[in-house]
Structures are given as C-alpha cells and as structure tokens.
Design an enzyme around this catalytic site. Sequence first.
Site, PDB file in Angstrom:
ATOM      1  N   LYS A   1      -0.535   2.822  -2.548  1.00 25.56           N
ATOM      2  CA  LYS A   1       0.531   3.191  -2.066  1.00 25.56           C
ATOM      3  C   LYS A   1       1.240   5.009  -3.228  1.00 25.56           C
ATOM      4  O   LYS A   1       1.366   4.564  -4.386  1.00 25.56           O
ATOM      5  CB  LYS A   1       1.162   2.108  -2.233  1.00 25.56           C
TER       6      LYS A   1
ATOM      7  N   SER B   1       6.397  -1.485   4.104  1.00 23.24           N
ATOM      8  CA  SER B   1       6.859   0.041   4.652  1.00 23.24           C
ATOM      9  C   SER B   1       5.017   0.564   3.612  1.00 23.24           C
ATOM     10  O   SER B   1       4.667   1.994   3.678  1.00 23.24           O
ATOM     11  CB  SER B   1       7.459   0.521   2.320  1.00 23.24           C
TER      12      SER B   1
ATOM     13  N   SER C   1       5.861  -5.924   2.692  1.00 29.58           N
ATOM     14  CA  SER C   1       5.899  -4.588   2.782  1.00 29.58           C
ATOM     15  C   SER C   1       4.295  -4.031   2.856  1.00 29.58           C
ATOM     16  O   SER C   1       3.483  -2.842   3.232  1.00 29.58           O
ATOM     17  CB  SER C   1       6.377  -3.483   2.092  1.00 29.58           C
TER      18      SER C   1
END
Lengths: 466, 483
Positions: free
Chosen positions: A74, A149, A173
């Site tokens: 990420k 996210s 997330s």
Amino acid sequence: MTIKELHSKLKTKQISSSELTKEALEKIEKGNSKVAAFLSITPEVALEQAKHADALIASEKEVCWLTGIPFGLKDVIVTEGITTTAASKILEDFTPPYSATVYENLKSVKGVLVGKLNCDEFAMGASTENSAYVKTKNPWDLERVPGGSSGGSAAAVSAGLVPYALGTDTGGSIRQPSSFCSVVGLKPTYGRVSRYGLIPLGNSLDQAGPITNSVEDSAVVLNIIAGFDPKDSTSVKKDLPDYSKNLSKGIKELKFGIPKEYLAEGVDPKVKEVFLRASKKIEDLGGKIVETSLPRSEQAIPVYYIIMSSEVSTNLARYDGIRFGKSRDFFGPETKRRIMLGTYALSSGYYDAYYLKAAKVRQLIFEDFQNAFEKVDFIIGPTSPILPFKFGERVDNPLQMYLADLFTVPQNLAGVPAISVPGGFSEGLPVGLQITANHFEEEKLLQAAYAFEQATDFHKQKPEGF
Amino acid sequence: MNNYDIVIGLEIHVQLKTESKMFCSSSANYFGEKPNSRVCPTCLALPGALPVTNRQAMENAIKVGLALNCKINNFNRFDRKSYFYPDLPKGFQISQFDLPVAKDGFVMVGERKIRINRAHQEEDTGKLIHQEIVGDKVSLIDFNRSGVPLIEIVSEPDITSAEEAKNYAKKIHQLMRYIGVADVDMEKAGMRFDANVSIKPKGEKELGTKVEIKNINSFTFLEKAVNFEVARQLRAIDSGEKIIQETRGWIESKGETVSQRTKETSPDYRYFPDPDLPPLNFDSEEIETIAKTLPELPDAKTSRFEQDYHLNPYEISVLVEDQNVANWFEETLNIYSKTQGISKTEKAKIVSNWVQGEVMRVLKELGISIWELKVEPASFTELLLMIDKNRVSKQAAKQVFSEMVRTGEMPEKIIKDLKLEQVSDVLELGTTIEEVLADNQKAVSDYKAGKDSSFDFLFGQVMRRAKGANPTALREVLKEKLK
C-alpha cells in the site's frame, strides 16, 4: 496461486524467482489496466530483488516461504528510493530516503517488491475513491468500489496480480476491502507490527497487516512482519509464535459471540443472510454460537472520527508547503475535512467536550471487549454492514461512507486483532466474515479463520476475467 | 516607582547534554557541524518516521527536578503542541503539558525563595538562517538542532527586580553545571530566557497585565530587557495608557523591547497526548537511584563551608560558584590539614586566600577552568608548606606558582632552578656578613657611633651578596654581629 504453492515451486526449482517476477509484472501490466490497483510498478527493483532471491535459493540455505515471492505495498508504506505518495498530490514528488520496518522485514527474507498500491488519500476513506490519482475497481464487479482504504492491495490480490500485499488498517482499511474483494485481510493487535515508516492516519489506531488469498498465507506473512521494533515505541516486546504451525487445531468447544448490536438495523439484509449462513457453518464445525454484547458500539464511529481526526490534524501539519514542495491546496476534500474536524476537536474550549470525552468513551469500548472476552473466545460478525457499492454512491454523503466502518472501527479503538475471511456471496458480490480475538491472540484467531476457510470454498472462487 | 510592585516570572530553556537527540538517534552534538548533517527521518519529520524517547534525557530531567527541590512525577507523558513555524518540521513540538517531569519546587536566591512551578521536557527546533545568495534574499533551514533535548523551567512570579531575575537565572545556570546535565554554554544558546513582566500598585493582590519578553540569551540582556520593560510599563501607566498583553522581543542594538504579537493573535496550541509515545514510568526506587547520583548542591555546600571553615560569605560564594573550584579548595585543604602547625581554620583561610587571589587570577588570565589547571592540590600544598617553613618568601611563592601553572613542574624543582630558596642558615649567612663587614669598616664604625641608617646600608650589601636570604633571619644575625 497461494504463497504456499509458489514457494514449493521455487523450492523444487520448477521456476525461478526471476521468472516468477517477470510473469507477475506481465500479469500486472495486463490486469492493472482493468482494476487500476497500482500507483507505481517497480520492475527494476523487483528484478534486482528476484536475482538476490534466486541466489539465496541456489545456495541451498534454508529459505523462508516469502523468499522470491512478489508482493505489493500500500502506498502509505515508505520505501527507500521508491516514490511514496500516500495517494496524495501533496507527496507526488516524495522519494523517501528510508524504508518502513515492514518493508525491511520483507526485504530481509528476499521478498520481491513489484509495486505500490492505490488507496484513499492518506488512507482516509472506505472506497479508495479518495485517491488523488486513480479509481481502483473491484475485480468482482468493475462498476463497484474495492473498498478502502487499502482498496488497491485487496483488488491486486483478488485479481491475482500479486500473491499477497500489505495494507494498513486504522478503522477497517484492511478488513473491509478484503471483504469487498473476497480475500483474507488481517489487522494484528495494536503493537504487534511496527508502525515505523507507515505514513500515519491515526497513530493510536494504525496497524499494518497482510492481504492474502488464504489464511495460511496470512499467517506466513505475519510471521515475517510481526515483532518488536525499537524504532516504534508503541510496538510490544512479546514472544512471537510460529503462526503457521498449528493452524488446523480446530474450533471445537470454542465460543463465538455475536454482538446483538451487530445484527440490528443498518445491516443490509443480504449481508445478514450470508453472515448467518457462515455462523451456521461455524456451528457445524463444533464452535458454539452465543449472543454477546458490545454496548458502546453505537459510540464507536463518533469516538473514532474525533480521535483519528485529532491525530490527523497534527500529522498533516508538516505538509506546510515548505519542505514537500506542494501547498496545502493539494489536499483532497476528505483530507481537508478531517484536518478541520480534528483541529476543532482539539481547540481550546472544545477539547474537553470532544477529544477528552472521546478518549474516555474509547476506554469504555476497550472495556466492552474485555467484558465480552471473559465469556467468549471470539466475536464474529459481517466485516461490512453493506455490499460493495457503486462508484459515487456514497462520496457525496461522508456520514454514509463513515458508517461503512461500523463493524471494523471498534477493534482499532480497543487495539484487538481481527480478520476478514471470504464468507460467501450475495448476488455475486463478496461478503466477508470478521472474526475478532483478544489482544495478541492472533494464533488462535488464525486457527479459527483457517477452520472456517477449510470448510468452505469461497476463497477458491476467483473473479472472472483475471 | 516606589508606588509599584514589580512582578517577574521566568521561563528558562536549558539544552540537556546527551549523546543523541530527544526522540531519535541522531547526534545531539551539533554545534559547528555542517548544516543538516546531524539529521534522520525522525528529526526531519519525514512521513512515517516515529519518535522514541531518550531515557538518558529523561533521567537528566529528573535530576534537574530534584536539584530544583521539585516533586517528580512517576508518570511522564508527552503531548503535541501545535504551532506553525518553518523551523518546526512536524508542525508540532513534542512537549509536556499536564504531566511535566517535575513540579512545585523552589530555589534560594540569596535569602529569597523563588518558587518553581514546573520543569518539563521537550525538543528544540531547527534554525533559520537568512542570507543573500547570488542577489536573492533566502531563508535556509538547518535541522541539526531539531530534536535536541530541552528542559523548560518555569518559575512562579516571585521575582521582584531585574537584578533578582539575573541572579535567579545565574542560580539555575549554576545548578545545571553542578548536576552536570547541561553545558549551559550561553554562546551556543545552551540556555535561553523568556521573562514575564508586570507591575501592580504596591500591595495590590491582583497581578497586572503581563508582557512576555521572548528569547533572551544572556544574563546581561536579561537584566537590561527587564529594566527597560519595567520602565516602559511605568511610563505607560503614568501617562494613563493601558498595558496590553503581548509578546515582545529584546533588540540589543536598540536597547529596547519591541512588540511581536498581541494576545489576540497568540496561538491556540491544541495540546493533546502524543499517540506515538506511550507514557514513561519512573518508580520511586528509580527516582531514588537517580537522586543518589546528585552531587552536593551549592546551598548545602555553602552552609557546610560556613560551619567547617568559618570563612566569610563572600569568600564562600567565590569558592562555591564553581564546584570544581570548591573541590580543588577542599582537596588542597585536606592534604594541607594533615601537616603539623596552625589550626585547620587558619589553613582554610590561607588556601582560600590563594584561591581568591592567585588561582582565580591565572584562571581568568588564561581563560581556563580549574580542571584544566596544571597545578594539582598535592603539589600546591607542597608550595604552601615551603612558605610555612620560610623556604620561600610569600612574594617568591607567587612566582613559583606562576611557574607551576606554566610548566606543571613541582615547586621543589622550580625553586632550585630559579634559585628562589631563602637562605636561613646562620652559619652560611655569618660568613657572608663577616665579609661584608670587613669590606665596609667605615659604615660599621658609623653605625656603632649611632648612625642608624648605616645598618640599612650594610643590610642591603649583605642581601645583595646572599641571594635569596630570608630577610628576617638576616636582620637578626646582622644585629648580633654588630653588637
């Protein structure tokens, strides 16, 4: 393919890491045009790291399961020499001179970084629509969001572009996008994995964790990234078990509590239906389903938004236009909203009513979990109260977006570990089963998730076209 | 002026001496180093970097608290103090708000007790450098100082004059040096002052509006700035103006304070607990252990010196000012006291006189500290004993001492090399005297005829021949021979 399968191919020299990496890069090139999971692809770094992995494998030394296996990170995870943007325009030109501990850990076992994955700007969101760059699509339905996210991480694993990825989880997330994309997502106990080098959302809530195709893979990745880090004062010195060792221990006689608050209104009946089927499965496996209660669940969302935004408002103060080259105009609307919210909550005259009160209620939420865990081994529920939604469906209503975190936020407030495993489908859309355990009980948590996974075949189903 | 009370409170920032910075492993010894060479992701506030508390700095802070007679908090928490300034890379400073390391203490300044509200630990900022580069006016930032441990000592508004403010600041400076936690080098900004100044009608309970003078970096400027500010406020009140709450800066070149910002524009720091730093616990046992490492502090030393050595307050203050000087004095006295002769009190007086005189003089002249002095207490004691035994005159001893300072040689060697030893041997003197008397028979007969000045002439002649003769001894022997 799972890490386990790839590992045995590498070990028996059916394929080299370099070949595997080239394959992965080709797959990414093709697949990414459909899902837009990556913000940057790093072929040079990957091929170089694959060479090191091949050398290690050739040396016949004991190699780790992750050696030579491609992965993605990420883009809030800082990588030396590789642009790290946190999906924000503010950091468009930021090339870090250092690496996050979790990346260092993966490098040390000769893992292969193939790219950085999309997410909501500074990890603020539940759909990855807040990325300043691209909209990542859900591989199960390209019209729908992958969740967020860590939407890029979940979509990339779900679409088979990487065998695993790391995400970060502040209020769901990792788990919520894993649920939306039908992959396994683990949020470890706060303090289990180093936060050094994670561009923070909420420092008291963030944890990095694996997004994988299987529970076993999750355990294998956790083995490498978990542990005390002297560079992170909030990481904990505690024995590290081999999480992959006793996965098939089973769940006989263990108690699974369903908080009565979880199945109240606000949960999509379709989600509820899949979840109840999943809980039936647990019962079939010998687990005991009991009712439990997390009475302050209702307060979790407001408490979370006050605490997280307060931390955000100070974390983002450094992007003042002086050192990172971009003025504050480059912040996206959600980011600005949270800076305002947090600044307000901490302001003199409001602190007691907002931040301080939220901190006190957070303690009560923590106690809710402790009370519940006196009677049950696990708390289960749907990971998300809703099915993957369509682009734009919720962006205009931040509150609706915030409610997508309803079942995932309390764990971060309490610091307990939780996992989302593929729990079934409703009209072709994935529904995740979330299992929560008490602090530092990842081993037990993974055993329960494994039992469920092995008794179902949801994790074997793959989205069409990938 | 007599109708008003002056009320002053000081905030003193002291840089603590540690190997590494407050929250990272970058070197804290930044002075004179190349800009931005003592930095890391944490003190540059790069995204994702985390702070880790320097335990050594916390122990130093506890020592400071103990030296200020404070209560030490077992539970230490750090808070984020948000404000914007280009030298503050995170956009907030890690400081302590409601749980400072130490609180409720005091120090004595002369006979007056100045209460300490609190001492808290925080981090220093970077440094802005404004200069012109190829015609452009630019501001550069050096982050070498960013994150260096600072302790802020906040007094109660107990100070009543500019002079007392200066003396209080000096007392804090002295304490910091005694406990060895800080270099407190004023030239390297190791200590900075903010002064809160207000005036109120004499006897009035309620405090007047305070004005804060920020960032004063010398004792002299502190005294000047407070004096200026008091005068300014008195003038303002006399002419019917209202004092406004504001922050002012001391402009040394103009010799005045100027307004920097008013209360309306002062920032809301939005303190809240730093989520990256779990609270640190020091249990009472650990604090006790730290307390045991503290040396004898100036006040205790002063009263012990009064009791043990019966020196006057001024002499004691000179000795105690620097604990190294006090130690040198006591070590010398301890060796000296083991010898026969005069009482310990008399010996203390002798050593003290030397320290106040010659020792301080050479330290000042050479610009060195006493621990850099080549003269050890043991060799210095030898010199004292030579004086006692009349082997050297007091005058010559000063010369011997200067040589000891210069060369580090023992006094025995120096008096031989420089022929400074007094001749007191009667036989040896007798021979010389007889020679002189034989050569100056006229003067001898004049003296015997009653001309007293002839004695001085003969005395001079003998002194010239018997170099280094002890004058007292010579006078006696000469008188004897002339009888």
